[in-house]
Design a protein around this motif. Sequence first.
Motif, PDB file in Angstrom:
ATOM      1  N   THR A 167      37.304  56.827  54.340  1.00  0.00           N
ATOM      2  CA  THR A 167      36.873  56.018  53.237  1.00  0.00           C
ATOM      3  C   THR A 167      38.208  55.896  52.362  1.00  0.00           C
ATOM      4  O   THR A 167      38.948  56.981  52.356  1.00  0.00           O
ATOM      5  N   ASP A 168      38.041  54.932  51.232  1.00  0.00           N
ATOM      6  CA  ASP A 168      38.998  55.060  50.360  1.00  0.00           C
ATOM      7  C   ASP A 168      38.455  54.219  49.188  1.00  0.00           C
ATOM      8  O   ASP A 168      37.412  53.597  49.258  1.00  0.00           O
ATOM      9  N   THR A 169      39.288  54.567  47.930  1.00  0.00           N
ATOM     10  CA  THR A 169      38.586  53.788  46.843  1.00  0.00           C
ATOM     11  C   THR A 169      39.578  52.745  46.137  1.00  0.00           C
ATOM     12  O   THR A 169      40.801  52.505  46.286  1.00  0.00           O
ATOM     13  N   TYR A 170      38.940  51.955  45.461  1.00  0.00           N
ATOM     14  CA  TYR A 170      39.617  50.715  44.625  1.00  0.00           C
ATOM     15  C   TYR A 170      38.745  50.737  43.317  1.00  0.00           C
ATOM     16  O   TYR A 170      37.483  50.614  43.209  1.00  0.00           O
ATOM     17  N   SER A 171      39.603  50.719  42.447  1.00  0.00           N
ATOM     18  CA  SER A 171      38.852  50.739  40.679  1.00  0.00           C
ATOM     19  C   SER A 171      39.832  50.004  39.760  1.00  0.00           C
ATOM     20  O   SER A 171      40.981  49.800  40.142  1.00  0.00           O
ATOM     21  N   LEU A 172      39.018  49.348  39.079  1.00  0.00           N
ATOM     22  CA  LEU A 172      40.018  48.487  37.773  1.00  0.00           C
ATOM     23  C   LEU A 172      39.740  48.952  36.738  1.00  0.00           C
ATOM     24  O   LEU A 172      38.306  48.798  36.347  1.00  0.00           O
ATOM     25  N   LEU A 173      40.489  49.499  35.732  1.00  0.00           N
ATOM     26  CA  LEU A 173      40.205  49.589  34.322  1.00  0.00           C
ATOM     27  C   LEU A 173      41.077  48.575  33.459  1.00  0.00           C
ATOM     28  O   LEU A 173      41.936  48.340  33.813  1.00  0.00           O
ATOM     29  N   VAL A 174      40.213  47.798  32.629  1.00  0.00           N
ATOM     30  CA  VAL A 174      40.878  46.768  31.858  1.00  0.00           C
ATOM     31  C   VAL A 174      40.619  47.156  30.545  1.00  0.00           C
ATOM     32  O   VAL A 174      39.335  47.189  29.928  1.00  0.00           O
ATOM     33  N   GLN A 175      41.611  47.403  29.771  1.00  0.00           N
ATOM     34  CA  GLN A 175      41.724  47.728  28.279  1.00  0.00           C
ATOM     35  C   GLN A 175      41.861  46.346  27.471  1.00  0.00           C
ATOM     36  O   GLN A 175      42.801  45.412  27.408  1.00  0.00           O
ATOM     37  N   LYS A 176      40.798  46.197  26.485  1.00  0.00           N
ATOM     38  CA  LYS A 176      41.020  45.243  25.462  1.00  0.00           C
ATOM     39  C   LYS A 176      42.160  45.607  24.589  1.00  0.00           C
ATOM     40  O   LYS A 176      42.280  46.802  24.058  1.00  0.00           O
ATOM     41  N   GLN A 177      42.755  44.551  24.007  1.00  0.00           N
ATOM     42  CA  GLN A 177      43.774  44.646  22.776  1.00  0.00           C
ATOM     43  C   GLN A 177      43.124  44.769  21.547  1.00  0.00           C
ATOM     44  O   GLN A 177      42.034  44.281  21.514  1.00  0.00           O
ATOM     45  N   PRO A 178      43.657  45.955  20.709  1.00  0.00           N
ATOM     46  CA  PRO A 178      42.745  46.147  19.398  1.00  0.00           C
ATOM     47  C   PRO A 178      43.115  44.768  18.750  1.00  0.00           C
ATOM     48  O   PRO A 178      44.154  44.119  18.583  1.00  0.00           O
ATOM     49  N   GLY A 179      41.964  44.651  18.119  1.00  0.00           N
ATOM     50  CA  GLY A 179      41.869  43.513  17.171  1.00  0.00           C
ATOM     51  C   GLY A 179      41.729  41.974  17.908  1.00  0.00           C
ATOM     52  O   GLY A 179      41.577  41.013  17.149  1.00  0.00           O
ATOM     53  N   SER A 180      41.862  41.781  19.089  1.00  0.00           N
ATOM     54  CA  SER A 180      41.576  40.563  19.989  1.00  0.00           C
ATOM     55  C   SER A 180      40.199  40.096  19.725  1.00  0.00           C
ATOM     56  O   SER A 180      39.379  40.882  19.446  1.00  0.00           O
ATOM     57  N   PHE A 181      40.247  38.929  19.808  1.00  0.00           N
ATOM     58  CA  PHE A 181      39.016  38.096  19.776  1.00  0.00           C
ATOM     59  C   PHE A 181      38.217  37.824  20.880  1.00  0.00           C
ATOM     60  O   PHE A 181      37.676  36.605  21.357  1.00  0.00           O
ATOM     61  N   ASN A 182      37.851  38.722  21.571  1.00  0.00           N
ATOM     62  CA  ASN A 182      36.939  38.820  22.617  1.00  0.00           C
ATOM     63  C   ASN A 182      37.360  37.782  23.728  1.00  0.00           C
ATOM     64  O   ASN A 182      36.324  36.787  23.924  1.00  0.00           O
ATOM     65  N   SER A 183      38.342  38.008  24.387  1.00  0.00           N
ATOM     66  CA  SER A 183      38.611  37.297  25.656  1.00  0.00           C
ATOM     67  C   SER A 183      37.379  37.112  26.621  1.00  0.00           C
ATOM     68  O   SER A 183      36.692  38.097  26.755  1.00  0.00           O
ATOM     69  N   LEU A 184      37.472  35.838  27.385  1.00  0.00           N
ATOM     70  CA  LEU A 184      36.646  35.897  28.546  1.00  0.00           C
ATOM     71  C   LEU A 184      37.453  36.573  29.960  1.00  0.00           C
ATOM     72  O   LEU A 184      38.535  36.081  30.113  1.00  0.00           O
ATOM     73  N   PHE A 185      36.727  37.680  30.558  1.00  0.00           N
ATOM     74  CA  PHE A 185      37.327  37.839  31.428  1.00  0.00           C
ATOM     75  C   PHE A 185      36.705  37.878  32.943  1.00  0.00           C
ATOM     76  O   PHE A 185      35.439  38.100  32.899  1.00  0.00           O
ATOM     77  N   TYR A 186      37.382  37.558  34.002  1.00  0.00           N
ATOM     78  CA  TYR A 186      36.876  37.385  35.246  1.00  0.00           C
ATOM     79  C   TYR A 186      37.720  38.236  36.262  1.00  0.00           C
ATOM     80  O   TYR A 186      38.797  37.977  36.134  1.00  0.00           O
ATOM     81  N   THR A 187      37.046  38.818  37.275  1.00  0.00           N
ATOM     82  CA  THR A 187      37.828  39.510  38.432  1.00  0.00           C
ATOM     83  C   THR A 187      37.073  39.256  39.499  1.00  0.00           C
ATOM     84  O   THR A 187      35.717  39.308  39.615  1.00  0.00           O
ATOM     85  N   THR A 188      37.967  39.089  40.698  1.00  0.00           N
ATOM     86  CA  THR A 188      37.376  39.263  41.885  1.00  0.00           C
ATOM     87  C   THR A 188      38.045  40.172  42.922  1.00  0.00           C
ATOM     88  O   THR A 188      39.223  40.264  42.895  1.00  0.00           O
ATOM     89  N   LEU A 189      37.484  40.795  43.853  1.00  0.00           N
ATOM     90  CA  LEU A 189      38.001  41.659  44.869  1.00  0.00           C
ATOM     91  C   LEU A 189      37.739  40.978  46.208  1.00  0.00           C
ATOM     92  O   LEU A 189      36.612  40.894  46.592  1.00  0.00           O
ATOM     93  N   LYS A 190      38.993  40.925  46.811  1.00  0.00           N
ATOM     94  CA  LYS A 190      38.675  40.053  48.301  1.00  0.00           C
ATOM     95  C   LYS A 190      39.265  41.136  49.228  1.00  0.00           C
ATOM     96  O   LYS A 190      40.376  42.068  48.818  1.00  0.00           O
ATOM     97  N   MET A 191      38.994  41.514  50.314  1.00  0.00           N
ATOM     98  CA  MET A 191      39.073  42.383  51.372  1.00  0.00           C
ATOM     99  C   MET A 191      39.084  41.930  52.803  1.00  0.00           C
ATOM    100  O   MET A 191      38.218  40.865  53.040  1.00  0.00           O
ATOM    101  N   PRO A 192      39.694  42.407  53.657  1.00  0.00           N
ATOM    102  CA  PRO A 192      39.339  41.962  55.262  1.00  0.00           C
ATOM    103  C   PRO A 192      37.730  42.183  55.677  1.00  0.00           C
ATOM    104  O   PRO A 192      37.103  42.943  55.040  1.00  0.00           O
ATOM    105  N   ASP A 193      37.382  41.091  56.524  1.00  0.00           N
ATOM    106  CA  ASP A 193      36.081  41.337  57.252  1.00  0.00           C
ATOM    107  C   ASP A 193      35.750  42.506  57.534  1.00  0.00           C
ATOM    108  O   ASP A 193      34.415  42.760  57.912  1.00  0.00           O
ATOM    109  N   THR A 194      36.655  43.331  57.969  1.00  0.00           N
ATOM    110  CA  THR A 194      36.446  44.771  58.675  1.00  0.00           C
ATOM    111  C   THR A 194      36.015  45.801  57.768  1.00  0.00           C
ATOM    112  O   THR A 194      35.725  46.718  58.173  1.00  0.00           O
ATOM    113  N   TYR A 195      36.210  45.384  56.462  1.00  0.00           N
ATOM    114  CA  TYR A 195      35.869  46.391  55.297  1.00  0.00           C
ATOM    115  C   TYR A 195      34.409  46.304  54.758  1.00  0.00           C
ATOM    116  O   TYR A 195      33.961  45.143  55.079  1.00  0.00           O
TER     117      TYR A 195
END
Length: 808
Positions: free
Chosen positions: A749-777
Motif C-alpha cells: 500500500t501507499d498514500t497520497y495526501s494533499l494539504l491546502v493552505q489558505k492565504q491569510p486575509g484572502s476572500f474565500n476562494s472556491l477550491f476544487y481538486t480531483t485525484l485520478k489513478m490507474p484502473d488497477t488502483y
Amino acid sequence: MNKPQPVLSRKINRLPKQSPHHRKQISGVPQDNVLDLRKTNLAKRESDTVFPEHIKNETSLPIKPPVQSVGFFEKWRIKRQIEKQKKHEEVLQREKQIAQEKALQILASKNIVKKKEDPPAQPVKKEIIPEKKPEVKQLKTKNVSFGSGYRLRLSLKPLLGFVLVCAVMILPFASSAVYQRVTGLKSSVLSLSSSAVDNIKIGSELASEFNFEEAAIQFNNAFNNFEEAKNQINGLSQDFSPLIEAIPVKGEEFKSAKNLMNAASSLSSAGQDLTLAFDIFSKLDQNVLETVDKENPPRLTDIIVLGHTHLQPASEKIDQAADSLEEVDPDKLPADYKDQVVLLQQELPKINRSLKQVLSLSEAMLTILGHEEKKRYLVVFQNNRELRASGGFLGSFGMIDIEKGKVTKIDIPGGGTYDLNGALQAQVASPEPLHLLNPKWQIQDANWWPDWPTSAEKIEWFYNQSDGPTVDGVLALTPDVIEDMLAVTGPVDMTENYGVIIDENNFYDVVQKEAEKKYDETQESKKIIADMTPKLLDNLFALKGDNTLSVMQVFYNALREKNILLYFNDPILEEEMINLGWGGSIKETPRDYLSVINTNIGGGKTDKEIEEIINHESVIQEDGSVVDKLTVTRTHKGSANDEFANILNWDYVRVYVPEGSQLVSAEGFTQPDQKLFLDVPEEYDFDKDLKNISGNVYMEENTKTRINKEFGKTVFGNWISVNPGESVTYTITYKLPFKIDVDNLFNNTDTYSLLVQKQPGSFNSLFYTTLKMPDTYQIKWRYPDDFAGSFDSILDTDKYLGVVLAKQ
C-alpha cells in the motif's frame, strides 16, 4: 555597497534557508484519526492496544494471590455469630437444610455435581453434636461459632475443609440471587453513562465555540447522569462484591461494572468541575464581576485563573476515568451497549486532549494578557483589499500596553506606517517584484512572505530600525475583524469630528475615503482610526453576557480564518500559537501541498472584488509518478461606481508546492512592461534575510516563471492582471518529487495526501481538486470519509484530504 547588512535580531538568519525557523508544524491526518498516512502499512499494522506505562512490561508484574474469598467468609462468620443471638436454634437449622437442598439442585442443574438416582424422600436430619469437646492432639486449635449456637473446637485443617465445602454449596446459590441484581443494573448504568458521555462531547464542542453557558448546562447534565449511575451501582451490597467477583464469567462482568462505577465517579466529579469552570466563563460581564467585589472587581486574567483552577482537576479526573475504562471489557457487557462503551473508551481521551488544549490556551492567554507582567505589542492593520502575502497592505499600526487583561495605553499614529519611514536608518533593496512600486524596502511592504512568523519578525526589525521601542510580539488584523466587532458592539458615533456614525456596513468606505482625503490635506491619513479605536474599545468593555461571548466568537473565527495573526517573541508562547494554528506559519506535510499566494502590487484596493476559482488535479501515472495541474480563474467584479475598486488588478502570484517539484508548463501569465520597474540606487544594501530565506531565484525563460525554494517548498512566481468586468485564467503543470508505490516487497500500500493552505486575509476562494489513478488502483482508506476522488470547498480555512491506495 559597503554598509553593514541588516540581519533579523533573532533566529531567521541562523537557520537553513530551505526550512521555516523555530516553528515546524507537521500536517497530516488529524491527530484523533485512526490512521497516520505517513506511517501506513496495512499489511503489517501494529496492534492498536495501548498499555499504561506501569503494565507495559508484564514480566515485572508481581503475582498476587486472590484475597476475595477470605474477606467474604470472615464477614460471613461474623454475620452468623450475630444471627445466633437473635434466632431460635430450630428455625435456623430448618433454613440451613432448605438452603443446602436448593444449592445441590443448582449444582446438579449446572452439571457441577451429578444427581443421585435415588434421592432421599425426606431431608436427612443432622445429628446433634454433644457438648463434649473432641480430643485433639498435637494440633493447634481455634474456637469457631456456627449455626445453632453450639461451640465447636476445630483444628485449622478440618476448618479449611469445612469452608471449602460451604463454598461449593453456597456460591452457586448466592450468585444466582445477587447476579440478578447486577444484570438489572447494567442496562440502566450503561445508558446513563452513555448519555453522560454525549453530554461531555456536546459540552466540549460548545466550549470550543465559546458558548460557555450552554456548555455548562451539558457538563451539569453529565454530572447528574454519572451520579445517578454511581448511586445505582453503590446500591448493590458491598458484602456480595468479593463473592460475585470470584464467580467465573459473571464475576468478570461485575468487575467491568465496578470499573464503570469508578469511571462514573471520576467523570461525575470532573463534570462538576467543568460546570463550575464554564459557568465562570459564561458570566464575564462587569455586573457579575462587581457582585464578587464591588470596590475591586476581579480583572479578566483573575477570571481566567479562577476558571483554570477548576479545569485542571477536571482534566486529572478524566485521566483517572480513562484508566478505569481501560479495565472494562466490552465483550462482557450486553450487546446493546457494547458499542456505546467502546465509543466512550475512544472518545474520552480525545475529550481530554481538547480540555488540555483549553488549559494550555488559558495559560497562554494569561501570559499574553500580562497577568504577571505588563506586555507591549505592535499591532498592524493589514488592508486585505490590497492583498499582500500575509494578509494585506500595512497602512496603519498601533502600540498597545496590556496589564492583567486591561489595555492601559494605546497609541495609533495618525500618519500610519508612513510616519516611520523618515526615521528608518537602514537602506535595503526591496524584493524584486516590489520594484514596480518602490525599490526601497520599508515597513509597509515588510510582510513579503506568507509565513507570518517570518514576516512578523521583519516588520519588527523595520520598526526597531525606525527608533521604535522594544515589543513582546506583533499582532495583525484585517478590516473584516473590525466590521464583525461593530456588528456586535453596535455603531460608533464619530459625528463630532467626522460627521458620520460608523457601523459594520460603512466602516471600510468611510475610513478609506477619510484616509485618502486627509493624506493630501494633513498628512494624517489614518487619524480616523486613531480617533475611533478608543471608542470601539469602550463599547467592547461595556458589553455584557451573551454579547461578550459573541465578541469571543468573532476573535475565534478570525483566528481560524487567518484574519488575525499572532506572533510572540517568547519562543514557548510562539510554539503554542503555531500548535493552535493561529500563528500563520507555512506547514510541513509528507505528500502533496498547495498554497496560492496573491500579492497586489500597484493594483489598488481591488482584491475584495476578485472572485478566484482554484482548480487542482493530481494524476497518478502507471509508473507511480504524480503530475499536478493547477488552473486558476480570476474574475474582476469591481463596480464602475467604486472609485477604489474600478481599476486594473495587478497580481504577483506565487504557487507553493512540494519541494523538488519540476515545472512542466505555465500558461496565461502577463508580464508588466519592464520600463515600469524602478532602478535600485547603488547605496542600497541587499537584505541578508531575503537571501537566506528565499535563496537563489531562477527564471524559466520560456514562461518567465520565477522559481525558488523557501519554507521547505518549491515556489513558482509569475504575473497576472485583470481589468474590471473581465476574467483571466492561468495554468501551471508540474511533476511532484515522489512516486506512489503499491508494489513494494514489504508494503503493498501507499498514500497520497494533499494539504491546502489558505492565504491569510484572502476572500474565500472556491477550491476544487480531483485525484485520478490507474484502473488497477483502489482506495483502501480515505479522509474525509466522503472523499471518493474529488473534493470541493470554500477555502475559508486550511483543508486536508488523503487516501491509502493499493492494487486491486
